[in-house]
Design a protein around this motif. Structure first.
Motif, PDB file in Angstrom:
ATOM      1  N   GLU A 174       0.825  -1.205   0.000  1.00 51.28           N
ATOM      2  CA  GLU A 174       0.000   0.000   0.000  1.00 51.28           C
ATOM      3  C   GLU A 174       0.861   1.257   0.000  1.00 51.28           C
ATOM      4  OE1 GLU A 174      -2.848   0.003   3.109  1.00 51.28           O
ATOM      5  OE2 GLU A 174      -3.874  -1.820   2.430  1.00 51.28           O
ATOM      6  N   GLY A 175       2.044   1.152   0.538  1.00 49.87           N
ATOM      7  CA  GLY A 175       2.966   2.283   0.590  1.00 49.87           C
ATOM      8  C   GLY A 175       4.372   1.760   0.814  1.00 49.87           C
ATOM      9  N   PHE A 176       5.230   2.625   1.345  1.00 48.97           N
ATOM     10  CA  PHE A 176       6.645   2.279   1.479  1.00 48.97           C
ATOM     11  C   PHE A 176       7.050   1.956   2.910  1.00 48.97           C
ATOM     12  CE2 PHE A 176       6.200   4.897  -2.304  1.00 48.97           C
ATOM     13  CZ  PHE A 176       6.876   4.145  -3.249  1.00 48.97           C
ATOM     14  N   ASP A 177       6.104   1.496   3.713  1.00 57.33           N
ATOM     15  CA  ASP A 177       6.436   1.140   5.082  1.00 57.33           C
ATOM     16  C   ASP A 177       7.457   0.010   5.163  1.00 57.33           C
ATOM     17  OD1 ASP A 177       4.123   2.789   5.237  1.00 57.33           O
ATOM     18  OD2 ASP A 177       3.728   2.045   7.236  1.00 57.33           O
ATOM     19  N   ALA A 200       2.147   7.748  -3.715  1.00 61.12           N
ATOM     20  CA  ALA A 200       1.924   6.391  -4.230  1.00 61.12           C
ATOM     21  C   ALA A 200       0.436   6.149  -4.461  1.00 61.12           C
ATOM     22  CB  ALA A 200       2.483   5.362  -3.253  1.00 61.12           C
ATOM     23  N   TYR A 201       0.054   5.962  -5.722  1.00 58.87           N
ATOM     24  CA  TYR A 201      -1.333   5.660  -6.025  1.00 58.87           C
ATOM     25  C   TYR A 201      -1.658   4.231  -5.591  1.00 58.87           C
ATOM     26  CZ  TYR A 201      -1.379   9.780  -9.087  1.00 58.87           C
ATOM     27  OH  TYR A 201      -1.318  11.049  -9.583  1.00 58.87           O
ATOM     28  N   PRO A 202      -2.872   3.989  -5.079  1.00 64.15           N
ATOM     29  CA  PRO A 202      -3.276   2.616  -4.745  1.00 64.15           C
ATOM     30  C   PRO A 202      -3.136   1.702  -5.957  1.00 64.15           C
ATOM     31  CG  PRO A 202      -4.865   4.202  -3.891  1.00 64.15           C
ATOM     32  CD  PRO A 202      -3.921   4.971  -4.766  1.00 64.15           C
ATOM     33  N   THR A 203      -2.506   0.559  -5.768  1.00 60.68           N
ATOM     34  CA  THR A 203      -2.205  -0.362  -6.867  1.00 60.68           C
ATOM     35  C   THR A 203      -2.407  -1.788  -6.382  1.00 60.68           C
ATOM     36  OG1 THR A 203      -0.568   1.180  -7.769  1.00 60.68           O
ATOM     37  CG2 THR A 203      -0.429  -1.092  -8.519  1.00 60.68           C
ATOM     38  N   ALA A 204      -2.861  -2.666  -7.266  1.00 62.04           N
ATOM     39  CA  ALA A 204      -3.025  -4.082  -6.923  1.00 62.04           C
ATOM     40  C   ALA A 204      -2.705  -4.928  -8.139  1.00 62.04           C
ATOM     41  CB  ALA A 204      -4.446  -4.368  -6.439  1.00 62.04           C
ATOM     42  N   ARG A 205      -2.109  -6.076  -7.886  1.00 68.04           N
ATOM     43  CA  ARG A 205      -1.799  -7.036  -8.957  1.00 68.04           C
ATOM     44  C   ARG A 205      -2.921  -8.054  -9.029  1.00 68.04           C
ATOM     45  NH1 ARG A 205       0.987 -12.054  -9.618  1.00 68.04           N
ATOM     46  NH2 ARG A 205       2.327 -12.097 -11.475  1.00 68.04           N
ATOM     47  N   LEU A 206      -3.475  -8.269 -10.221  1.00 69.99           N
ATOM     48  CA  LEU A 206      -4.516  -9.272 -10.372  1.00 69.99           C
ATOM     49  C   LEU A 206      -3.941 -10.660 -10.122  1.00 69.99           C
ATOM     50  CD1 LEU A 206      -6.651  -8.049 -13.417  1.00 69.99           C
ATOM     51  CD2 LEU A 206      -6.638  -7.266 -11.041  1.00 69.99           C
TER      52      LEU A 206
END
Length: 320
Positions: A174-177, A200-206
């Motif tokens: 979700e971010g760079f934590d 950082a835009y919200p991103t998800a891998r299918l």
């Protein structure tokens, strides 16, 4: 007899080109800001030879390209070839490291290798191989901190020569934590971390298909899908699907164009806000099946399909 214009003669010359080829007056794909003919296309070898498909042969080539060009925060463990000195060491491939560092040796001895870096010497896989080699040597010497390149790496192993395996286990964050997961003094990095996370835009891998990534940029959502097929074959197949009305990914979606990155194409769909990644899973799997059938079709394109192909070819943006 009138002297023939050099400019006219030059303009009348014809040269054969291949898809994705860079013209001499176009910006060099290395990102230097110079024209190609004055950089990696210089006749005197002014820079290292430009490699049009540098990540070919790496595990999950399409995902590597996505992590380098499309995904804000993602990681994947790398398995080093047993012949590499220090092969037992833990190495993680990261989309982006603090300060866009090429690599970091952590206090634990783990190595983080960054994909989104500020330098490029023509072959990113060669750059990564040189940085990883330096980081392994630093780790073996007990050194920690940032590792990078100040000059072109010269001869040596590419990343493909140093790693093994068939595919990468990619995690999208979700971010760079993850930057500070193993840091005791987290407060000292809080400001920089907050700033990075905000960008950082919200991103998800299918999960049902390979190397397809949903993202939400606020005003729109997108699906960006890096595909391994040769450009001409892929354009033909996409044209067939468009003409058949089979190129929608979700209700209200639209195939708007594609990126060309590191020798591969990444089709891009606009999605209505609120679609989300879960709603794309089954449609993406169906699209993958339809695409496979279209790729296997070797019949000539129809008039409608040729028109669709021309439209798709005109909506390409080369980013690397």
């Amino acid at each position: 007899m009138a002297k023939k214009s050099r400019t006219k003669a030059r303009d009348q010359r014809t040269t054969e080109s291949t898809p994705g080829e860079v013209g001499p007056r176009q910006p060099c794909p290395c990102g230097s800001g110079k024209r190609y003919k004055a950089c990696h296309g210089a006749p005197d070898g002014g820079a290292a030879a430009f490699v049009p498909r540098p990540f070919e042969g790496l595990p999950s080539e399409c995902d590597v390209i996505a992590l380098r060009e499309l995904v804000p925060a993602g990681t994947a463990p790398l398995t080093l070839d047993p012949s590499v000195e220090g092969s037992e060491r833990k190495v993680t491939l990261c989309s982006l490291l603090p300060m866009a560092a090429p690599a970091m040796v952590r206090e634990s001895g783990e190595i983080w290798l960054g994909l989104q870096v500020q330098h490029s010497f023509g072959d990113p896989a060669r750059d990564l191989g040189a940085v990883l080699t330096k980081a392994l040597a630093a780790a073996e010497a007990g050194e920690t901190g940032v590792v990078g390149l100040t000059d072109a790496p010269g001869a040596g192993p590419r990343l493909q020569d140093l790693v093994t395996g068939d595919e990468l286990d990619v995690t999208v964050h979700e971010g760079f934590d993850y930057w500070i997961a193993d840091v005791e003094d987290k407060d000292s990095m809080a400001g920089a971390l907050d700033q990075a996370n905000e960008a950082a835009y919200p991103t998800a891998r299918l999960t049902q298909v390979e190397s397809a990534y949903w993202t939400n940029v606020g005003t729109k959502e997108h699906l960006r899908w890096v595909m391994p097929e040769p450009e001409d074959r892929l354009l033909d197949a996409l044209a067939r699907l468009h003409a058949a009305g089979k190129d929608d990914i979700a209700p209200g979606s639209r195939l708007v164009g594609m990126f060309r990155a590191h020798g591969l194409l990444a089709p891009v769909w606009d999605l209505p806000v609120g679609t989300g990644p879960e709603a794309l899973e089954d449609p993406a799997a169906q699209f993958a099946a339809d695409l496979a059938a279209a790729l296997a079709d070797e019949s000539p394109l129809s008039t409608e399909e040729r028109a669709a192909r021309s439209g798709l070819a005109n909506r390409q943006v080369t980013i690397r």
